[in-house]
Design a protein around this motif. Structure first.
Motif, PDB file in Angstrom:
ATOM      1  N   SER A   1      10.581 -10.303   1.531  1.00 41.33           N
ATOM      2  CA  SER A   1      10.471  -8.893   1.044  1.00 41.33           C
ATOM      3  C   SER A   1      10.958  -9.106  -0.327  1.00 41.33           C
ATOM      4  N   ALA A   2       9.956  -8.538  -1.233  1.00 44.96           N
ATOM      5  CA  ALA A   2      10.185  -8.521  -2.618  1.00 44.96           C
ATOM      6  C   ALA A   2      11.465  -7.348  -2.888  1.00 44.96           C
TER       7      ALA A   2
ATOM      8  N   LEU B   1       1.730  -9.128  -4.444  1.00 47.81           N
ATOM      9  CA  LEU B   1       1.480  -7.768  -4.912  1.00 47.81           C
ATOM     10  C   LEU B   1       2.436  -6.892  -5.388  1.00 47.81           C
ATOM     11  N   VAL B   2       3.387  -6.836  -4.607  1.00 46.72           N
ATOM     12  CA  VAL B   2       4.610  -5.971  -4.811  1.00 46.72           C
ATOM     13  C   VAL B   2       5.128  -6.307  -6.415  1.00 46.72           C
TER      14      VAL B   2
ATOM     15  N   PRO C   1       7.332   0.105  -6.315  1.00 49.50           N
ATOM     16  CA  PRO C   1       6.493  -0.774  -6.217  1.00 49.50           C
ATOM     17  C   PRO C   1       6.186  -1.424  -4.781  1.00 49.50           C
ATOM     18  N   ARG C   2       7.202  -1.473  -3.906  1.00 53.71           N
ATOM     19  CA  ARG C   2       6.963  -1.799  -2.597  1.00 53.71           C
ATOM     20  C   ARG C   2       6.118  -0.735  -1.851  1.00 53.71           C
ATOM     21  N   ALA C   3       6.430   0.597  -1.887  1.00 54.86           N
ATOM     22  CA  ALA C   3       5.673   1.800  -1.134  1.00 54.86           C
ATOM     23  C   ALA C   3       4.346   1.741  -1.691  1.00 54.86           C
TER      24      ALA C   3
ATOM     25  N   CYS D   1      20.538  -4.984   4.000  1.00 51.79           N
ATOM     26  CA  CYS D   1      21.282  -6.327   3.323  1.00 51.79           C
ATOM     27  C   CYS D   1      20.055  -7.131   2.916  1.00 51.79           C
ATOM     28  N   TRP D   2      20.217  -7.799   1.773  1.00 58.18           N
ATOM     29  CA  TRP D   2      19.271  -8.632   1.069  1.00 58.18           C
ATOM     30  C   TRP D   2      19.813 -10.190   0.691  1.00 58.18           C
TER      31      TRP D   2
END
Length: 457
Positions: free
Chosen positions: A71-72, A308-309, A322-324, A50-51
């Motif tokens: 969190s992006a 940064l993400v 991009p998150r990883a 969920c976001w």
């Protein structure tokens, strides 16, 4: 809402929440009503996560343990298209208040590649020239970190301008030829940390800056203290023209302006030693995010890692996450300083980023290790497509490095972090500054000093 072709759940829900929070009636709505409205606008991705788009106009991710983390969001179009709205219980702190959604993010670009505009540097030069000659007896530089930076005869007025520039900078990584640094050359006690190309400068805390003003007030020179506070505000006002300074500069002005019209405001704080805290209480709500590092190093780390993400969004075009990638680059920097830092970082990360950071550090053969710089350069797939993207990635990477070092109690490397150093290599041939003059060129006064001092030992 339409969920057909072209549906992007994250973009659609963000637009909906922004419009709702921008309504003048939002701050007047009871807290429970606001929470219910946001809770009905959560999203679920195909993996069941969920976001929520909430406080500070940013996204939050719900971990399996029930904790929400800044969190992006995912960048992959397929994932974004497969989302569906859900209703979930949420904590009060993720609900937008209203002013927090009006936050000015400015720019994450470092001061490498694009120079500080000439109109800004010239006005800063004017402030230095106007205040450099004041009596050191009236403006002594008695201690603190600035005493280690500047020569013994330098008055605290010069340190005040310098400290304001450094505090207002999103990420204090500067081109070695940057004019705004060069004009301080004759005042410094030693060369600045870094290499010939980039100066990797340490962050300046608000307490360090405020102490310049507080020391004069406690010494009975209240007028001199107020003059230093006014100089901070004037310097910040000049810096606001550059988006890399603007958010923090605006926040600093908001803290100082009430003092200039009501000079007694800090009387109690000066006696108790809580001046910096008192200044933070005066920070306007819509600018509070700019001063988050002073209040919560952990939350500040979360926000700059989010930056940064976002700065790595271009990697999604190649199919990367991009998150990883951001987690892998963070691992590269952590491994170069101290892996003990992860103990302090894990609690501030969502489960996905935490796992990516762990496996990258633990497994030398993991595919995410392929994101690490090799021989001081980024892998080809991570090379930014243009100068502005490279500068933004450099700034976000350096800000993240400084943030996790502060959180973990580690010392930032004076030669820079591996990732930001590698990004800097992408900008070596794409800078605004001209080649520096030959070292035989006679030195000039501060009003027209060259950058030669940066390269002396």
């Amino acid at each position: 809402m339409e969920y057909g072709a072209g549906w992007d759940g994250f973009a659609a829900m963000e637009r909906d929440v922004r419009a709702m929070v921008a309504d003048p009636r939002w701050p007047l709505t009871p807290a429970q009503g606001r929470a219910d409205a946001i809770a009905r606008r959560a999203l679920a991705t195909p993996d069941g996560v969920c976001w929520l788009f909430g406080a500070y106009a940013r996204w939050y991710r719900l971990d399996p343990d029930g904790q929400w983390h800044l969190s992006a969001p995912p960048a992959a179009p397929a994932i974004r298209a497969a989302t569906r709205p859900v209703t979930v219980p949420i904590p009060y702190w993720v609900v937008p208040t209203g002013p927090d959604h009006a936050v000015d993010r400015g720019s994450t670009q470092a001061f490498v590649g694009p120079d500080v505009p000439a109109e800004v540097t010239e006005r800063i030069r004017d402030l230095i020239v106007a205040h450099r000659g004041l009596r050191r007896e009236d403006f002594p530089l008695t201690g603190g970190p600035f005493r280690q930076v500047f020569a013994a005869e330098v008055p605290s007025t010069v340190a005040t301008v310098w400290g304001t520039v450094m505090w207002c900078a999103y990420a204090p990584a500067f081109d070695g030829n940057e004019v705004i640094l060069s004009m301080f050359g004759e005042f410094l006690a030693r060369p600045l940390p870094g290499d010939e190309f980039v100066r990797w400068l340490p962050p300046v805390g608000l307490t360090d800056l405020v102490d310049l003003y507080a020391e004069r007030c406690r010494a009975g020179a209240h007028d001199a203290g107020l003059r230093l506070a006014e100089l901070m505000a004037r310097t910040a006002d000049v810096l606001r023209a550059d988006p890399r300074f603007r958010p923090r500069a605006s926040a600093l002005i908001g803290m100082i302006e009430p003092l200039l019209t009501q000079p007694w405001l800090d009387h109690t704080a000066l006696q108790s030693g809580a001046v910096a805290h008192t200044w933070l209480l005066r920070c306007p709500p819509n600018l509070a995010a700019a001063a988050l590092a002073e209040v919560s190093p952990g939350d500040h780390f979360r926000h700059v890692f989010y930056d940064l993400v976002e700065a790595l969004a271009f990697t999604a075009d190649t199919g990367a996450d991009p998150r990883a990638v951001a987690a892998s680059l963070l691992a590269a920097d952590v491994a170069s300083v101290t892996t003990d830092a992860v103990t302090y970082l894990y609690p501030w990360m969502d489960d996905g980023i935490r796992q990516a950071l762990y496996v990258t550090l633990a497994d030398p053969d993991h595919p995410l290790r392929g994101c690490w710089p090799v021989d001081g350069r980024l892998p080809a797939g991570l090379t930014p497509p243009d100068r502005s993207t490279a500068a933004a990635l450099l700034g976000a990477a350096y800000a993240t490095g400084l943030a996790w070092c502060e959180l973990a109690g580690a010392v930032p490397p004076p030669t820079g972090f591996p990732v930001s150093g590698a990004v800097g290599q992408c900008l070596v041939n794409d800078r605004d500054d001209l080649p520096r003059e030959p070292t035989t060129t006679p030195r000039k006064r501060v009003t027209e000093t060259t950058s030669d001092w940066l390269y002396s030992s």
